[in-house]
Motif scaffolding. Structure first.
Motif, short mmCIF file in Angstrom:
data_model
loop_
_atom_site.label_atom_id
_atom_site.label_comp_id
_atom_site.label_asym_id
_atom_site.label_seq_id
_atom_site.Cartn_x
_atom_site.Cartn_y
_atom_site.Cartn_z
N PRO A 1 0.81 -1.23 0.00
CA PRO A 1 0.00 0.00 0.00
C PRO A 1 0.85 1.28 0.00
O PRO A 1 0.52 2.24 -0.69
CB PRO A 1 -0.82 -0.12 1.28
N GLU A 2 1.95 1.27 0.72
CA GLU A 2 2.79 2.47 0.78
C GLU A 2 3.53 2.73 -0.54
O GLU A 2 4.08 3.81 -0.74
CB GLU A 2 3.77 2.43 1.95
N GLU A 3 3.55 1.75 -1.43
CA GLU A 3 4.15 1.95 -2.74
C GLU A 3 3.15 2.53 -3.74
O GLU A 3 3.53 3.21 -4.69
CB GLU A 3 4.71 0.63 -3.29
N ILE A 4 1.89 2.25 -3.54
CA ILE A 4 0.84 2.74 -4.43
C ILE A 4 0.29 4.09 -3.97
O ILE A 4 -0.11 4.92 -4.78
CB ILE A 4 -0.31 1.71 -4.52
N ALA A 5 0.31 4.34 -2.68
CA ALA A 5 -0.28 5.55 -2.11
C ALA A 5 0.23 6.85 -2.74
O ALA A 5 -0.58 7.74 -3.03
CB ALA A 5 -0.08 5.57 -0.60
N PRO A 6 1.54 7.02 -2.98
CA PRO A 6 1.98 8.28 -3.59
C PRO A 6 1.36 8.54 -4.96
O PRO A 6 1.05 9.68 -5.30
CB PRO A 6 3.50 8.12 -3.69
N SER A 7 1.16 7.49 -5.73
CA SER A 7 0.52 7.65 -7.05
C SER A 7 -0.93 8.08 -6.90
O SER A 7 -1.42 8.94 -7.64
CB SER A 7 0.58 6.34 -7.83
N VAL A 8 -1.62 7.50 -5.95
CA VAL A 8 -3.02 7.85 -5.70
C VAL A 8 -3.12 9.29 -5.21
O VAL A 8 -3.98 10.05 -5.68
CB VAL A 8 -3.66 6.87 -4.68
N VAL A 9 -2.24 9.67 -4.31
CA VAL A 9 -2.24 11.05 -3.79
C VAL A 9 -1.97 12.03 -4.92
O VAL A 9 -2.63 13.06 -5.04
CB VAL A 9 -1.21 11.21 -2.65
N PHE A 10 -1.01 11.71 -5.78
CA PHE A 10 -0.71 12.59 -6.92
C PHE A 10 -1.93 12.73 -7.83
O PHE A 10 -2.30 13.84 -8.21
CB PHE A 10 0.48 12.06 -7.72
N LEU A 11 -2.55 11.62 -8.20
CA LEU A 11 -3.70 11.68 -9.10
C LEU A 11 -4.88 12.42 -8.49
O LEU A 11 -5.69 13.01 -9.22
CB LEU A 11 -4.11 10.27 -9.53
N ALA A 12 -5.00 12.41 -7.18
CA ALA A 12 -6.10 13.10 -6.50
C ALA A 12 -5.77 14.57 -6.22
O ALA A 12 -6.64 15.32 -5.79
CB ALA A 12 -6.42 12.39 -5.20
N SER A 13 -4.54 14.97 -6.50
CA SER A 13 -4.11 16.34 -6.17
C SER A 13 -4.34 17.30 -7.33
O SER A 13 -4.61 16.90 -8.46
CB SER A 13 -2.64 16.35 -5.79
N ASP A 14 -4.17 18.58 -7.05
CA ASP A 14 -4.26 19.61 -8.08
C ASP A 14 -3.11 19.49 -9.09
O ASP A 14 -3.22 19.96 -10.22
CB ASP A 14 -4.25 21.00 -7.46
N ALA A 15 -2.02 18.89 -8.69
CA ALA A 15 -0.88 18.72 -9.59
C ALA A 15 -1.22 17.86 -10.80
O ALA A 15 -0.59 17.96 -11.85
CB ALA A 15 0.30 18.11 -8.84
N ALA A 16 -2.23 17.02 -10.68
CA ALA A 16 -2.64 16.14 -11.78
C ALA A 16 -3.88 16.67 -12.49
O ALA A 16 -4.53 15.94 -13.23
CB ALA A 16 -2.91 14.74 -11.23
N SER A 17 -4.19 17.94 -12.31
CA SER A 17 -5.43 18.49 -12.88
C SER A 17 -5.43 18.50 -14.41
O SER A 17 -6.48 18.51 -15.03
CB SER A 17 -5.67 19.90 -12.37
N PHE A 18 -4.27 18.46 -15.04
CA PHE A 18 -4.20 18.49 -16.50
C PHE A 18 -4.11 17.09 -17.10
O PHE A 18 -4.06 16.91 -18.30
CB PHE A 18 -2.99 19.33 -16.93
N ILE A 19 -4.08 16.06 -16.26
CA ILE A 19 -3.98 14.68 -16.72
C ILE A 19 -5.38 14.14 -16.98
O ILE A 19 -6.22 14.11 -16.08
CB ILE A 19 -3.25 13.80 -15.70
N THR A 20 -5.62 13.73 -18.23
CA THR A 20 -6.91 13.13 -18.58
C THR A 20 -6.67 11.94 -19.50
O THR A 20 -5.80 11.98 -20.37
CB THR A 20 -7.83 14.13 -19.31
N GLY A 21 -7.41 10.90 -19.32
CA GLY A 21 -7.35 9.75 -20.21
C GLY A 21 -6.01 9.06 -20.26
O GLY A 21 -5.64 8.50 -21.29
N SER A 22 -5.28 9.06 -19.19
CA SER A 22 -3.97 8.42 -19.16
C SER A 22 -4.00 7.21 -18.23
O SER A 22 -4.83 7.12 -17.35
CB SER A 22 -2.91 9.39 -18.65
#
Length: 57
Positions: A25-46
């Protein structure tokens, strides 16, 4: 352990550079946090591949 479980585990752990089947879980959590953050607001369909390098082999 059942025979099929041993076979599955040996197949799973013998492939990929990390030599294990599932991420912690601690290996996947940073990716989930990034995707849920404003930093990933421009990521779509990836697709964000988090497979421990399995698809790179």
């Amino acid at each position: 352990m059942r025979r099929s479980s041993r076979r599955t585990r040996s197949r799973c752990t013998s492939r990929g550079p990390r030599r294990r089947c599932f991420a912690l879980p601690e290996e996947i959590a940073p990716s989930v946090v990034f995707l849920a953050s404003d930093a990933a607001s421009f990521i779509t369909g990836s697709v964000l591949v988090a497979d421990g390098g399995y698809t790179a082999v």
